[in-house]
Design an enzyme around this catalytic site. Sequence first.
Site, PDB file in Angstrom:
ATOM      1  N   GLU A 162      34.197  38.370  28.941  1.00  0.00           N
ATOM      2  CA  GLU A 162      34.977  39.300  28.102  1.00  0.00           C
ATOM      3  C   GLU A 162      36.078  38.611  27.291  1.00  0.00           C
ATOM      4  O   GLU A 162      37.245  38.989  27.354  1.00  0.00           O
ATOM      5  CB  GLU A 162      35.575  40.423  28.974  1.00  0.00           C
ATOM      6  N   GLU A 277      25.111  43.822  33.953  1.00  0.00           N
ATOM      7  CA  GLU A 277      25.907  44.810  34.715  1.00  0.00           C
ATOM      8  C   GLU A 277      25.450  46.233  34.388  1.00  0.00           C
ATOM      9  O   GLU A 277      26.261  47.142  34.180  1.00  0.00           O
ATOM     10  CB  GLU A 277      27.400  44.665  34.386  1.00  0.00           C
TER      11      GLU A 277
HETATM   12  O1  G3I Z   1      41.177  44.780  47.442  1.00  0.00           O
HETATM   13  C1  G3I Z   1      41.405  46.167  47.619  1.00  0.00           C
HETATM   14  C2  G3I Z   1      41.061  46.559  49.015  1.00  0.00           C
HETATM   15  O2  G3I Z   1      41.888  45.864  49.903  1.00  0.00           O
HETATM   16  C3  G3I Z   1      41.196  48.071  49.154  1.00  0.00           C
HETATM   17  O3  G3I Z   1      40.686  48.463  50.403  1.00  0.00           O
HETATM   18  C4  G3I Z   1      40.419  48.817  48.072  1.00  0.00           C
HETATM   19  C5  G3I Z   1      40.650  50.300  48.136  1.00  0.00           C
HETATM   20  O4  G3I Z   1      40.318  50.913  46.918  1.00  0.00           O
HETATM   21  O5  G3I Z   1      40.810  48.329  46.813  1.00  0.00           O
HETATM   22  C6  G3I Z   1      40.495  46.955  46.719  1.00  0.00           C
HETATM   23  O6  G3I Z   1      40.491  46.370  45.468  1.00  0.00           O
HETATM   24  C7  G3I Z   1      39.649  46.934  44.469  1.00  0.00           C
HETATM   25  C8  G3I Z   1      38.376  46.078  44.312  1.00  0.00           C
HETATM   26  O7  G3I Z   1      37.635  46.561  43.214  1.00  0.00           O
HETATM   27  C9  G3I Z   1      37.504  46.060  45.536  1.00  0.00           C
HETATM   28  O8  G3I Z   1      36.958  47.321  45.760  1.00  0.00           O
HETATM   29  C10 G3I Z   1      40.447  46.919  43.204  1.00  0.00           C
HETATM   30  O9  G3I Z   1      41.541  47.826  43.352  1.00  0.00           O
HETATM   31  C11 G3I Z   1      39.598  47.326  42.029  1.00  0.00           C
HETATM   32  O10 G3I Z   1      40.338  47.127  40.826  1.00  0.00           O
HETATM   33  C12 G3I Z   1      38.342  46.453  41.991  1.00  0.00           C
HETATM   34  O11 G3I Z   1      37.590  46.907  40.914  1.00  0.00           O
HETATM   35  C13 G3I Z   1      36.525  46.079  40.476  1.00  0.00           C
HETATM   36  C14 G3I Z   1      36.832  45.600  39.047  1.00  0.00           C
HETATM   37  O12 G3I Z   1      35.699  44.924  38.518  1.00  0.00           O
HETATM   38  C15 G3I Z   1      38.013  44.619  39.005  1.00  0.00           C
HETATM   39  O13 G3I Z   1      37.732  43.465  39.750  1.00  0.00           O
HETATM   40  C16 G3I Z   1      35.261  46.912  40.508  1.00  0.00           C
HETATM   41  O14 G3I Z   1      34.932  47.213  41.867  1.00  0.00           O
HETATM   42  C17 G3I Z   1      34.114  46.166  39.843  1.00  0.00           C
HETATM   43  O15 G3I Z   1      32.992  47.012  39.739  1.00  0.00           O
HETATM   44  C18 G3I Z   1      34.565  45.743  38.439  1.00  0.00           C
HETATM   45  O16 G3I Z   1      33.517  45.024  37.854  1.00  0.00           O
HETATM   46  C19 G3I Z   1      33.725  44.633  36.487  1.00  0.00           C
HETATM   47  C20 G3I Z   1      33.084  43.263  36.316  1.00  0.00           C
HETATM   48  O17 G3I Z   1      33.643  42.370  37.240  1.00  0.00           O
HETATM   49  C21 G3I Z   1      33.273  42.766  34.885  1.00  0.00           C
HETATM   50  N1  G3I Z   1      32.755  43.725  33.915  1.00  0.00           N
HETATM   51  C22 G3I Z   1      33.260  45.083  34.070  1.00  0.00           C
HETATM   52  C23 G3I Z   1      33.045  45.598  35.487  1.00  0.00           C
HETATM   53  C24 G3I Z   1      33.535  47.028  35.641  1.00  0.00           C
HETATM   54  O18 G3I Z   1      34.912  47.091  35.448  1.00  0.00           O
END
Ligand code: G3I
Length: 368
Positions: A162, A277
């Site tokens: 990105e 994705e």
């Molecule tokens: O780490 C905490 C965990 O300790 C807690 O229990 C949990 C409760 O909700 O939250 C956890 O962190 C979250 C993590 O996902 C693991 O579930 C974050 O808040 C959340 O922001 C994170 O979101 C991910 C996001 O990327 C940011 O990394 C999404 O699952 C994931 O699907 C998303 O994937 C991205 C790709 O990497 C790049 N392209 C877009 C795509 C969608 O946004």
Amino acid sequence: MELSRRQFAQAILGAAAGLACARKSVFPQIVHGAGATLRDLAGQKGITYGCATTKQALSTDQEFAALVSEQCALLVPETEMKWKYLEPQQNHFVFDNADWMFDFAKRHGMQLRGHVLVWQEALPSWMNSITAANAKAVMTNHIRKVMEHYRGKLHSWDVVNEAIAFRNQGGELRESPFLRLIGPDYVEIAFRTAAETDPNALLVYNENHLEYDNADDQFRRDTLLKQLKQWTSRKVPIGALGLQSHLRTGNVPFSASKLSDFLQRVSDLGLKLIVSELDVAERGSESSVSDRDRAIEKTLDQYLNTVLKNNAVIAVVTWGLSARYTWISNYAPRPDGQPVRPLPYDRDLHPTSAWTALASAFEHAPKR
Ligand code: G3I
């Protein structure tokens, strides 16, 4: 005795499979069950099918883990290989959860795809204090240490994710600490560092919002193509473009010819393509499950039938396998509170119209 991938899946899925087989798809060209898996249907065309998911889901939900190992040939850690999890403190690397994903994949006959080395999101808080004086060293150290750990073992690596700007932002590259502190060369430096560390790895540039026929996505296709031409003319070692493919239903303009033309120009540069994705958010007004499924299936049909015509597409990854675990539940929940259906399986692990659309697209895809 260690069970094979298929034995493991069959043992766990046993009862659920009978139920699933009985459920006919909306357009039942290919009926779920009877031994047909997305893995095999894609594999017959030389395409690798897989999904992203988490250690949390795989380690706590046996039925889901069995389905992943049955349907997928490729596994992508949805979070475990992001910077803040691999390098939570500067130069202190923690591979336990990512290694767990690698071992799970290996045990069940899947390859692992690395996601992601350089991205302006999911960064640890210590990165807030990096400066122009050390940013390049910090980035190259992260790439080297992580890629050394997995050298020669992965299907591919998302090296940069990105980086392309949006139309209203000005400039060609998106605001990020890497752009601000290293400069526009950061993309090239990242790929060259990755290639030096693991010369045989397939190195991927991964991008979102490229799919639709509107001024925003057109700007992004044009800008990305211009950048890819510059990078490849300078022999930057990019092996593939990852098209994230977060799709949506509703009245979204889509042009098969514009998308095909873009993909052709990318593959003419010598790059492979990965649908990296894939999922479908619902923006339409349909409310019954069958109408919603029809809209989702149509969205996937038109997209996949366009994209898979290009022989450079080597892999298709859905961003999740079941609605039980999907970021879409938070990002694009339905206003009526019904569970979302963006993926090949619903929350009860029954196949959805997305499964049918994927199966049918693989069936109709030319062989690579
Ligand atoms: O780490 C905490 C965990 O300790 C807690 O229990 C949990 C409760 O909700 O939250 C956890 O962190 C979250 C993590 O996902 C693991 O579930 C974050 O808040 C959340 O922001 C994170 O979101 C991910 C996001 O990327 C940011 O990394 C999404 O699952 C994931 O699907 C998303 O994937 C991205 C790709 O990497 C790049 N392209 C877009 C795509 C969608 O946004």
